[in-house]
Scaffold this motif. Sequence first.
Motif, PDB file in Angstrom:
ATOM      1  N   ARG A  19       0.754  -1.249  -0.090  1.00 36.26           N
ATOM      2  CA  ARG A  19      -0.080  -0.172  -0.034  1.00 36.26           C
ATOM      3  C   ARG A  19       0.774   1.169   0.091  1.00 36.26           C
ATOM      4  N   VAL A  20       1.871   1.158   0.844  1.00 38.43           N
ATOM      5  CA  VAL A  20       2.910   2.246   0.659  1.00 38.43           C
ATOM      6  C   VAL A  20       3.601   2.707  -0.479  1.00 38.43           C
ATOM      7  N   ARG A  28      12.776   3.303  -0.546  1.00 39.78           N
ATOM      8  CA  ARG A  28      14.152   2.960   0.344  1.00 39.78           C
ATOM      9  C   ARG A  28      14.032   3.172   1.700  1.00 39.78           C
ATOM     10  N   GLY A  29      13.566   4.176   2.234  1.00 40.86           N
ATOM     11  CA  GLY A  29      13.656   4.660   3.447  1.00 40.86           C
ATOM     12  C   GLY A  29      12.734   3.628   4.257  1.00 40.86           C
ATOM     13  N   LEU A  30      11.328   3.463   3.799  1.00 43.59           N
ATOM     14  CA  LEU A  30      10.651   2.648   4.430  1.00 43.59           C
ATOM     15  C   LEU A  30      11.322   1.299   4.679  1.00 43.59           C
ATOM     16  N   TYR A  31      11.956   0.722   3.788  1.00 43.28           N
ATOM     17  CA  TYR A  31      12.716  -0.543   3.648  1.00 43.28           C
ATOM     18  C   TYR A  31      13.701  -0.412   4.720  1.00 43.28           C
ATOM     19  N   ASP A  32      14.297   0.655   4.725  1.00 42.45           N
ATOM     20  CA  ASP A  32      15.429   0.734   5.639  1.00 42.45           C
ATOM     21  C   ASP A  32      15.229   0.745   6.989  1.00 42.45           C
ATOM     22  N   ALA A 171       3.140  -0.660  11.770  1.00 45.69           N
ATOM     23  CA  ALA A 171       3.378   0.609  12.367  1.00 45.69           C
ATOM     24  C   ALA A 171       4.108   1.501  11.643  1.00 45.69           C
ATOM     25  N   GLN A 172       5.349   0.909  10.908  1.00 46.47           N
ATOM     26  CA  GLN A 172       6.220   1.662  10.268  1.00 46.47           C
ATOM     27  C   GLN A 172       5.234   1.994   8.911  1.00 46.47           C
ATOM     28  N   VAL A 173       4.481   1.268   8.320  1.00 43.51           N
ATOM     29  CA  VAL A 173       3.759   1.461   7.044  1.00 43.51           C
ATOM     30  C   VAL A 173       2.809   2.398   7.427  1.00 43.51           C
ATOM     31  N   LYS A 174       2.092   2.266   8.566  1.00 43.74           N
ATOM     32  CA  LYS A 174       1.142   3.436   8.808  1.00 43.74           C
ATOM     33  C   LYS A 174       1.817   4.811   9.050  1.00 43.74           C
ATOM     34  N   GLU A 175       3.050   5.186   9.406  1.00 43.38           N
ATOM     35  CA  GLU A 175       3.808   6.257   9.495  1.00 43.38           C
ATOM     36  C   GLU A 175       4.138   6.571   8.151  1.00 43.38           C
ATOM     37  N   TRP A 176       4.583   6.017   7.440  1.00 47.49           N
ATOM     38  CA  TRP A 176       4.927   6.166   6.035  1.00 47.49           C
ATOM     39  C   TRP A 176       3.643   6.454   5.103  1.00 47.49           C
ATOM     40  N   LEU A 177       2.510   5.860   5.393  1.00 46.72           N
ATOM     41  CA  LEU A 177       1.352   6.304   4.843  1.00 46.72           C
ATOM     42  C   LEU A 177       0.867   7.582   5.160  1.00 46.72           C
ATOM     43  N   ALA A 178       0.856   8.077   6.487  1.00 48.82           N
ATOM     44  CA  ALA A 178       0.801   9.181   6.890  1.00 48.82           C
ATOM     45  C   ALA A 178       1.400  10.271   6.205  1.00 48.82           C
ATOM     46  N   ILE A 179       2.822  10.191   6.090  1.00 48.30           N
ATOM     47  CA  ILE A 179       3.762  10.712   5.544  1.00 48.30           C
ATOM     48  C   ILE A 179       3.473  11.205   3.899  1.00 48.30           C
ATOM     49  N   ALA A 180       2.997  10.129   3.433  1.00 49.23           N
ATOM     50  CA  ALA A 180       2.686   9.983   1.991  1.00 49.23           C
ATOM     51  C   ALA A 180       1.379  10.611   1.604  1.00 49.23           C
TER      52      ALA A 180
END
Length: 184
Positions: A19-20, A28-32, A171-180
């Motif tokens: 989804r992200v 890359r940042g998410l995967y990192d 939780a990482q994904v939700k954070e990145w979704l919020a940023i996106a």
Amino acid sequence: MDGVSIRVDDAVVRAAVGRVVERMTNARGLYDNIGAAMVVSTQMRFERERAPDGNPWPQSLRARLEGGKTLQLSARLVQSITHVADDHGVQWGSDVAYARIHQLGGTIEREARTQTVYRRYDARADELSHRFVPKRMSNFATDHEVGAYEIEMPARPYLGIDNDDRVEIEAQVKEWLAIADGAP
């Protein structure tokens, strides 16, 4: 990484990350971040001496006889856990040569060989110690033939994803979704 590689094909994790990634041009940042979290989780398994499925590791002979923790005499394996991320995914693991045998278990085949044994000889007492000593402390050496033998190494899995890891990844994904989505 050459030591050991485990492919995690977790539908829940794949769907969440997917989804992200759809919304991002650079994932890359998410995967990192996910990789860094999985390194910490893997290192905690060494502390707890448990596999990702929660089962305890078989205790090593050294830990049973001398005390201490299994797979942690030198801490080289746990300290070698690292990750590599790019825009398409993340890998984490170890490049230590013996990482694979500890993760998967297996048979170690030792070939027949000649082994030098070092001891101390006390010339005043004309006694040869029965204790082995390091070469630098020895004044007496003998060579011995050692036959071929096998060592059965039980699996002590440390790589993988458990339920806590799934929660962390989500939780990482939700954070990145919020940023996106442009959330503050």
